[in-house]
Design a protein around this motif. Sequence first.
Motif, PDB file in Angstrom:
ATOM      1  N   UNK A 212       1.240  -8.900  14.145  1.00 59.16           N
ATOM      2  CA  UNK A 212       0.683  -9.372  12.427  1.00 59.16           C
ATOM      3  C   UNK A 212       0.010  -8.782  13.002  1.00 59.16           C
ATOM      4  N   UNK A 213      -1.239  -7.694  11.860  1.00 60.80           N
ATOM      5  CA  UNK A 213      -2.176  -6.930  12.141  1.00 60.80           C
ATOM      6  C   UNK A 213      -3.238  -7.290  11.441  1.00 60.80           C
ATOM      7  N   UNK A 214      -3.989  -8.352  11.775  1.00 61.47           N
ATOM      8  CA  UNK A 214      -5.613  -8.225  10.841  1.00 61.47           C
ATOM      9  C   UNK A 214      -6.231  -7.492  10.637  1.00 61.47           C
ATOM     10  N   UNK A 215      -6.413  -7.020   9.269  1.00 59.66           N
ATOM     11  CA  UNK A 215      -7.482  -5.961   9.193  1.00 59.66           C
ATOM     12  C   UNK A 215      -9.026  -6.444   8.754  1.00 59.66           C
ATOM     13  N   UNK A 216      -9.821  -6.486   8.968  1.00 59.78           N
ATOM     14  CA  UNK A 216     -10.804  -7.177   8.256  1.00 59.78           C
ATOM     15  C   UNK A 216     -12.933  -6.006   8.276  1.00 59.78           C
ATOM     16  N   UNK A 252       2.255  -7.065   8.547  1.00 66.28           N
ATOM     17  CA  UNK A 252       3.206  -6.938   9.760  1.00 66.28           C
ATOM     18  C   UNK A 252       3.597  -5.410  10.597  1.00 66.28           C
ATOM     19  N   UNK A 253       3.971  -5.136  11.777  1.00 71.61           N
ATOM     20  CA  UNK A 253       4.001  -3.935  12.110  1.00 71.61           C
ATOM     21  C   UNK A 253       5.424  -4.004  12.620  1.00 71.61           C
ATOM     22  N   UNK A 255       9.132  -2.761  14.554  1.00 72.68           N
ATOM     23  CA  UNK A 255       9.645  -1.728  15.157  1.00 72.68           C
ATOM     24  C   UNK A 255       9.909  -0.309  14.934  1.00 72.68           C
ATOM     25  N   UNK A 256       9.938   0.006  13.931  1.00 74.24           N
ATOM     26  CA  UNK A 256      10.213   1.769  12.978  1.00 74.24           C
ATOM     27  C   UNK A 256       8.948   2.035  13.348  1.00 74.24           C
ATOM     28  N   UNK A 257       7.751   0.752  12.880  1.00 71.24           N
ATOM     29  CA  UNK A 257       6.457   1.593  12.289  1.00 71.24           C
ATOM     30  C   UNK A 257       5.548   2.163  14.125  1.00 71.24           C
ATOM     31  N   UNK A 258       4.947   2.869  14.294  1.00 70.99           N
ATOM     32  CA  UNK A 258       4.452   3.840  15.761  1.00 70.99           C
ATOM     33  C   UNK A 258       2.460   3.925  15.062  1.00 70.99           C
ATOM     34  N   UNK A 259       2.762   4.991  13.345  1.00 75.92           N
ATOM     35  CA  UNK A 259       1.529   4.884  12.979  1.00 75.92           C
ATOM     36  C   UNK A 259       1.095   4.299  12.198  1.00 75.92           C
ATOM     37  N   UNK A 260      -0.809   4.204  11.517  1.00 78.25           N
ATOM     38  CA  UNK A 260      -1.167   3.624  10.681  1.00 78.25           C
ATOM     39  C   UNK A 260      -2.727   4.419  10.003  1.00 78.25           C
ATOM     40  N   UNK A 261      -2.593   4.625   8.808  1.00 75.88           N
ATOM     41  CA  UNK A 261      -3.847   5.134   9.330  1.00 75.88           C
ATOM     42  C   UNK A 261      -4.355   4.064   7.427  1.00 75.88           C
ATOM     43  N   UNK A 262      -5.505   3.392   8.243  1.00 73.65           N
ATOM     44  CA  UNK A 262      -6.290   2.674   6.779  1.00 73.65           C
ATOM     45  C   UNK A 262      -7.451   3.745   6.320  1.00 73.65           C
ATOM     46  N   UNK A 263      -7.975   3.227   5.190  1.00 73.91           N
ATOM     47  CA  UNK A 263      -8.755   3.487   4.853  1.00 73.91           C
ATOM     48  C   UNK A 263      -9.118   2.393   3.031  1.00 73.91           C
ATOM     49  N   UNK A 264     -10.054   3.109   2.498  1.00 74.11           N
ATOM     50  CA  UNK A 264     -10.047   2.424   0.892  1.00 74.11           C
ATOM     51  C   UNK A 264     -10.060   3.391   0.488  1.00 74.11           C
ATOM     52  N   UNK A 265      -9.105   2.840  -0.971  1.00 68.07           N
ATOM     53  CA  UNK A 265      -8.105   3.471  -1.855  1.00 68.07           C
ATOM     54  C   UNK A 265      -9.035   4.792  -2.830  1.00 68.07           C
ATOM     55  N   UNK A 266     -10.630   3.587  -3.180  1.00 71.61           N
ATOM     56  CA  UNK A 266     -11.303   4.253  -3.889  1.00 71.61           C
ATOM     57  C   UNK A 266     -12.414   5.402  -3.259  1.00 71.61           C
ATOM     58  N   UNK A 277     -10.012  -4.929  13.958  1.00 67.79           N
ATOM     59  CA  UNK A 277      -8.406  -5.378  13.836  1.00 67.79           C
ATOM     60  C   UNK A 277      -7.659  -6.733  15.322  1.00 67.79           C
ATOM     61  N   UNK A 278      -7.184  -7.188  14.285  1.00 70.60           N
ATOM     62  CA  UNK A 278      -7.062  -8.867  15.469  1.00 70.60           C
ATOM     63  C   UNK A 278      -5.318  -8.566  15.392  1.00 70.60           C
ATOM     64  N   UNK A 279      -4.918  -8.210  16.450  1.00 73.40           N
ATOM     65  CA  UNK A 279      -3.330  -8.072  16.744  1.00 73.40           C
ATOM     66  C   UNK A 279      -2.234  -9.454  17.871  1.00 73.40           C
ATOM     67  N   UNK A 280      -1.712  -9.649  16.544  1.00 77.03           N
ATOM     68  CA  UNK A 280      -0.905 -10.468  17.777  1.00 77.03           C
ATOM     69  C   UNK A 280       0.277 -10.096  17.390  1.00 77.03           C
ATOM     70  N   UNK A 281       1.080 -10.371  18.800  1.00 79.94           N
ATOM     71  CA  UNK A 281       2.823  -9.528  18.971  1.00 79.94           C
ATOM     72  C   UNK A 281       3.271 -10.642  18.974  1.00 79.94           C
TER      73      UNK A 281
END
Length: 282
Positions: A212-216, A252-253, A255-266, A277-281
Amino acid sequence: MKNILWLYAILYYSICAYATDLQDKVESFIPKNTYQMNINFIKKLFGNEKKFYKGNHLDIAKVLTTLKNNGLLQLKLSKPSNISVTFRINFLDIQTDSNPSFMFLNYTTNNILTNMGYSYFYVTEAIKRQDKILLTYTLNAESHIDPVVMIDNLIKRGYRIVDIKRNTAIHWIYDISLGNSYIPHANVIVKGENTFNQINGKYWFVFNSIGILRIIPQDNVEWYPKILMFDSNMNLINAIISVDKQNSYNLKITKEIQYIMITDNYNASVLRNGITLDFTID
Protein backbone atom coordinates in the motif's frame (compact mmCIF):
# COMPACT_ATOMS: atom_id res chain seq x y z
CA MET A 1 37.23 -34.75 -50.65
CA LYS A 2 33.86 -33.46 -51.86
CA ASN A 3 32.81 -32.80 -48.27
CA ILE A 4 35.97 -30.76 -47.65
CA LEU A 5 35.42 -28.71 -50.82
CA TRP A 6 31.82 -28.14 -49.83
CA LEU A 7 32.91 -26.94 -46.40
CA TYR A 8 35.39 -24.49 -47.93
CA ALA A 9 32.70 -23.24 -50.30
CA ILE A 10 30.30 -22.56 -47.42
CA LEU A 11 33.04 -20.79 -45.45
CA TYR A 12 34.05 -18.70 -48.47
CA TYR A 13 30.54 -17.54 -49.24
CA SER A 14 29.85 -16.82 -45.55
CA ILE A 15 32.91 -14.57 -45.37
CA CYS A 16 31.90 -12.86 -48.61
CA ALA A 17 28.37 -12.30 -47.30
CA TYR A 18 29.75 -10.82 -44.05
CA ALA A 19 32.04 -8.49 -45.96
CA THR A 20 29.26 -7.44 -48.35
CA ASP A 21 26.85 -6.71 -45.48
CA LEU A 22 29.46 -4.62 -43.70
CA GLN A 23 30.60 -2.75 -46.80
CA ASP A 24 27.03 -2.04 -47.90
CA LYS A 25 26.14 -0.70 -44.46
CA VAL A 26 29.25 1.48 -44.24
CA GLU A 27 28.60 2.89 -47.70
CA SER A 28 24.96 3.64 -46.84
CA PHE A 29 26.00 5.89 -43.94
CA ILE A 30 28.43 8.03 -45.95
CA PRO A 31 27.77 10.50 -48.81
CA LYS A 32 28.85 8.98 -52.12
CA ASN A 33 31.61 11.52 -52.82
CA THR A 34 33.03 11.09 -49.29
CA TYR A 35 33.06 7.32 -49.68
CA GLN A 36 34.85 7.46 -53.03
CA MET A 37 37.45 9.97 -51.80
CA ASN A 38 38.24 7.87 -48.71
CA ILE A 39 37.72 4.35 -50.02
CA ASN A 40 41.25 3.12 -49.22
CA PHE A 41 41.09 4.54 -45.69
CA ILE A 42 37.63 3.00 -45.18
CA LYS A 43 38.81 -0.41 -46.38
CA LYS A 44 41.67 -0.24 -43.89
CA LEU A 45 39.36 0.77 -41.02
CA PHE A 46 36.98 -2.10 -41.71
CA GLY A 47 39.55 -4.59 -42.94
CA ASN A 48 38.91 -6.97 -40.04
CA GLU A 49 35.24 -7.70 -40.70
CA LYS A 50 34.81 -10.03 -37.73
CA LYS A 51 35.49 -7.17 -35.36
CA PHE A 52 32.21 -5.55 -36.44
CA TYR A 53 29.98 -8.52 -35.78
CA LYS A 54 28.31 -9.91 -32.68
CA GLY A 55 27.73 -13.51 -33.57
CA ASN A 56 26.04 -13.44 -36.96
CA HIS A 57 24.71 -9.90 -36.54
CA LEU A 58 26.36 -6.69 -37.66
CA ASP A 59 27.28 -4.43 -34.74
CA ILE A 60 25.73 -1.21 -36.06
CA ALA A 61 26.80 0.80 -33.04
CA LYS A 62 30.45 -0.12 -33.55
CA VAL A 63 30.26 0.69 -37.27
CA LEU A 64 28.82 4.15 -36.62
CA THR A 65 31.22 4.87 -33.75
CA THR A 66 34.19 3.95 -35.96
CA LEU A 67 32.94 6.25 -38.73
CA LYS A 68 32.35 9.10 -36.29
CA ASN A 69 35.71 8.76 -34.52
CA ASN A 70 37.50 8.90 -37.87
CA GLY A 71 35.66 11.95 -39.19
CA LEU A 72 33.67 10.07 -41.81
CA LEU A 73 30.18 10.46 -40.35
CA GLN A 74 29.08 13.80 -41.75
CA LEU A 75 26.14 15.11 -39.76
CA LYS A 76 26.32 18.84 -40.48
CA LEU A 77 23.80 20.07 -43.06
CA SER A 78 24.58 22.72 -45.67
CA LYS A 79 21.66 24.76 -44.32
CA PRO A 80 18.94 24.34 -41.66
CA SER A 81 16.49 21.73 -42.91
CA ASN A 82 13.55 19.62 -41.82
CA ILE A 83 14.95 16.24 -40.86
CA SER A 84 13.11 13.11 -39.75
CA VAL A 85 13.90 10.20 -37.47
CA THR A 86 11.80 7.02 -37.27
CA PHE A 87 11.73 4.41 -34.52
CA ARG A 88 10.25 1.00 -35.37
CA ILE A 89 9.51 -2.25 -33.56
CA ASN A 90 8.71 -5.52 -35.38
CA PHE A 91 8.88 -3.96 -38.86
CA LEU A 92 11.65 -6.24 -40.11
CA ASP A 93 11.29 -9.89 -41.10
CA ILE A 94 11.98 -11.08 -37.56
CA GLN A 95 9.63 -10.44 -34.64
CA THR A 96 11.51 -9.17 -31.60
CA ASP A 97 8.75 -7.92 -29.25
CA SER A 98 5.53 -9.84 -28.55
CA ASN A 99 3.70 -7.02 -26.78
CA PRO A 100 5.44 -3.70 -27.53
CA SER A 101 4.36 -0.54 -25.74
CA PHE A 102 3.61 2.48 -27.92
CA MET A 103 3.42 4.67 -24.82
CA PHE A 104 6.91 3.76 -23.62
CA LEU A 105 8.38 4.25 -27.08
CA ASN A 106 6.72 7.66 -27.31
CA TYR A 107 7.81 8.67 -23.82
CA THR A 108 11.39 7.40 -24.30
CA THR A 109 12.08 8.96 -27.69
CA ASN A 110 10.44 12.25 -26.72
CA ASN A 111 12.55 12.34 -23.57
CA ILE A 112 15.76 11.51 -25.46
CA LEU A 113 15.23 14.26 -28.05
CA THR A 114 14.50 16.78 -25.29
CA ASN A 115 17.61 15.76 -23.33
CA MET A 116 19.69 16.07 -26.51
CA GLY A 117 18.68 19.75 -26.68
CA TYR A 118 15.92 19.64 -29.29
CA SER A 119 13.07 21.93 -28.23
CA TYR A 120 10.81 21.88 -31.26
CA PHE A 121 9.85 18.58 -32.83
CA TYR A 122 6.56 16.98 -33.74
CA VAL A 123 5.18 13.57 -34.66
CA THR A 124 4.56 13.21 -38.39
CA GLU A 125 3.67 9.51 -38.43
CA ALA A 126 2.45 7.11 -35.75
CA ILE A 127 1.42 3.48 -36.32
CA LYS A 128 0.25 0.89 -33.81
CA ARG A 129 -0.92 -2.17 -35.73
CA GLN A 130 -1.09 -5.45 -33.82
CA ASP A 131 2.52 -5.97 -32.72
CA LYS A 132 4.03 -3.37 -35.05
CA ILE A 133 4.91 0.11 -33.80
CA LEU A 134 6.28 3.04 -35.78
CA LEU A 135 6.89 6.59 -34.62
CA THR A 136 8.39 9.38 -36.75
CA TYR A 137 9.50 12.80 -35.54
CA THR A 138 10.32 15.79 -37.74
CA LEU A 139 12.38 18.77 -36.61
CA ASN A 140 14.22 21.69 -38.11
CA ALA A 141 17.95 21.47 -37.42
CA GLU A 142 21.39 22.44 -38.68
CA SER A 143 22.67 18.87 -38.46
CA HIS A 144 21.44 15.31 -38.28
CA ILE A 145 20.73 13.74 -34.91
CA ASP A 146 23.96 12.08 -33.83
CA PRO A 147 23.25 8.33 -34.16
CA VAL A 148 26.02 7.39 -31.73
CA VAL A 149 24.46 9.56 -29.01
CA MET A 150 20.99 8.29 -29.91
CA ILE A 151 22.12 4.66 -29.66
CA ASP A 152 23.67 5.28 -26.24
CA ASN A 153 20.45 6.87 -24.97
CA LEU A 154 18.24 4.09 -26.34
CA ILE A 155 20.42 1.44 -24.68
CA LYS A 156 20.30 3.29 -21.35
CA ARG A 157 16.50 3.02 -21.45
CA GLY A 158 16.48 -0.70 -22.14
CA TYR A 159 16.30 -0.85 -25.93
CA ARG A 160 18.50 -3.00 -28.18
CA ILE A 161 19.55 -1.95 -31.67
CA VAL A 162 18.29 -4.34 -34.35
CA ASP A 163 19.26 -2.20 -37.35
CA ILE A 164 19.80 1.42 -38.38
CA LYS A 165 19.19 2.73 -41.85
CA ARG A 166 19.94 6.08 -43.45
CA ASN A 167 16.79 6.02 -45.55
CA THR A 168 17.37 9.34 -47.35
CA ALA A 169 19.70 12.29 -46.97
CA ILE A 170 17.38 13.70 -44.26
CA HIS A 171 15.73 10.59 -42.79
CA TRP A 172 17.17 7.95 -40.44
CA ILE A 173 15.34 4.79 -39.33
CA TYR A 174 16.06 2.94 -36.07
CA ASP A 175 14.76 -0.63 -35.75
CA ILE A 176 14.85 -1.44 -32.06
CA SER A 177 13.71 -4.01 -29.52
CA LEU A 178 12.88 -3.54 -25.85
CA GLY A 179 14.80 -5.73 -23.41
CA ASN A 180 14.09 -4.46 -19.90
CA SER A 181 12.44 -1.05 -19.81
CA TYR A 182 14.27 1.54 -17.73
CA ILE A 183 13.48 5.14 -16.84
CA PRO A 184 16.79 6.82 -15.87
CA HIS A 185 15.33 9.34 -13.43
CA ALA A 186 12.83 6.97 -11.76
CA ASN A 187 13.36 6.28 -8.06
CA VAL A 188 13.13 2.73 -6.71
CA ILE A 189 10.65 2.59 -3.83
CA VAL A 190 11.38 0.42 -0.83
CA LYS A 191 9.57 -0.09 2.46
CA GLY A 192 9.12 2.98 4.65
CA GLU A 193 8.79 6.72 4.22
CA ASN A 194 10.78 8.76 1.69
CA THR A 195 10.51 12.34 0.42
CA PHE A 196 11.22 13.33 -3.18
CA ASN A 197 11.54 16.67 -4.91
CA GLN A 198 11.12 17.24 -8.64
CA ILE A 199 11.04 20.84 -9.88
CA ASN A 200 8.73 20.01 -12.79
CA GLY A 201 6.20 18.36 -10.48
CA LYS A 202 6.25 15.02 -12.33
CA TYR A 203 7.50 11.97 -10.44
CA TRP A 204 8.45 8.51 -11.75
CA PHE A 205 8.88 5.52 -9.46
CA VAL A 206 9.83 1.84 -9.77
CA PHE A 207 8.25 -0.88 -7.61
CA ASN A 208 9.55 -4.40 -7.02
CA SER A 209 7.13 -5.32 -4.21
CA ILE A 210 3.40 -5.30 -3.61
CA GLY A 211 1.83 -3.20 -0.87
CA ILE A 212 0.00 0.00 0.00
CA LEU A 213 1.39 3.37 -1.05
CA ARG A 214 0.37 6.60 0.67
CA ILE A 215 1.14 9.80 -1.29
CA ILE A 216 1.37 13.06 0.66
CA PRO A 217 2.30 16.43 -0.93
CA GLN A 218 4.74 18.63 1.01
CA ASP A 219 3.52 21.74 2.86
CA ASN A 220 0.00 20.24 3.19
CA VAL A 221 -0.73 21.24 -0.39
CA GLU A 222 -4.08 20.13 -1.79
CA TRP A 223 -3.82 18.51 -5.23
CA TYR A 224 -5.78 16.79 -7.96
CA PRO A 225 -4.14 13.34 -8.21
CA LYS A 226 -3.04 12.08 -11.60
CA ILE A 227 -1.43 8.67 -11.21
CA LEU A 228 -0.53 6.42 -14.14
CA MET A 229 0.41 2.78 -13.52
CA PHE A 230 2.43 0.65 -15.96
CA ASP A 231 3.68 -2.91 -16.22
CA SER A 232 7.29 -3.94 -16.92
CA ASN A 233 6.81 -3.31 -20.67
CA MET A 234 5.38 0.13 -19.90
CA ASN A 235 1.89 -0.83 -20.99
CA LEU A 236 -0.71 1.22 -19.13
CA ILE A 237 -2.50 -0.88 -16.49
CA ASN A 238 -4.60 1.75 -14.78
CA ALA A 239 -4.98 5.53 -14.51
CA ILE A 240 -6.32 7.67 -11.71
CA ILE A 241 -7.29 11.13 -12.93
CA SER A 242 -9.10 13.00 -10.20
CA VAL A 243 -11.26 16.13 -10.46
CA ASP A 244 -11.51 16.34 -6.66
CA LYS A 245 -8.90 17.92 -4.41
CA GLN A 246 -7.03 15.62 -2.02
CA ASN A 247 -4.64 16.07 0.90
CA SER A 248 -3.24 12.60 0.35
CA TYR A 249 -3.95 9.48 -1.66
CA ASN A 250 -3.70 5.76 -0.93
CA LEU A 251 -2.86 3.37 -3.75
CA LYS A 252 -2.59 -0.43 -3.84
CA ILE A 253 0.53 -1.62 -5.67
CA THR A 254 -0.17 -5.00 -7.25
CA LYS A 255 2.36 -7.48 -8.68
CA GLU A 256 1.56 -6.26 -12.23
CA ILE A 257 2.66 -2.70 -11.45
CA GLN A 258 6.31 -1.82 -11.95
CA TYR A 259 6.23 1.90 -12.78
CA ILE A 260 4.00 4.73 -11.67
CA MET A 261 3.96 8.41 -12.60
CA ILE A 262 2.55 10.93 -10.13
CA THR A 263 1.62 14.54 -10.86
CA ASP A 264 -1.26 17.01 -10.51
CA ASN A 265 -4.11 16.60 -12.98
CA TYR A 266 -4.32 20.32 -13.78
CA ASN A 267 -1.01 21.92 -12.84
CA ALA A 268 2.16 19.86 -12.34
CA SER A 269 3.93 22.73 -10.59
CA VAL A 270 1.62 22.24 -7.59
CA LEU A 271 3.89 19.35 -6.56
CA ARG A 272 7.21 21.01 -7.34
CA ASN A 273 8.07 21.39 -3.63
CA GLY A 274 8.02 17.65 -3.18
CA ILE A 275 5.97 14.63 -2.14
CA THR A 276 6.35 12.03 0.59
CA LEU A 277 5.71 8.36 -0.13
CA ASP A 278 4.95 5.94 2.70
CA PHE A 279 5.12 2.38 1.37
CA THR A 280 3.88 -0.57 3.43
CA ILE A 281 4.88 -3.93 1.94
CA ASP A 282 2.34 -6.76 2.11
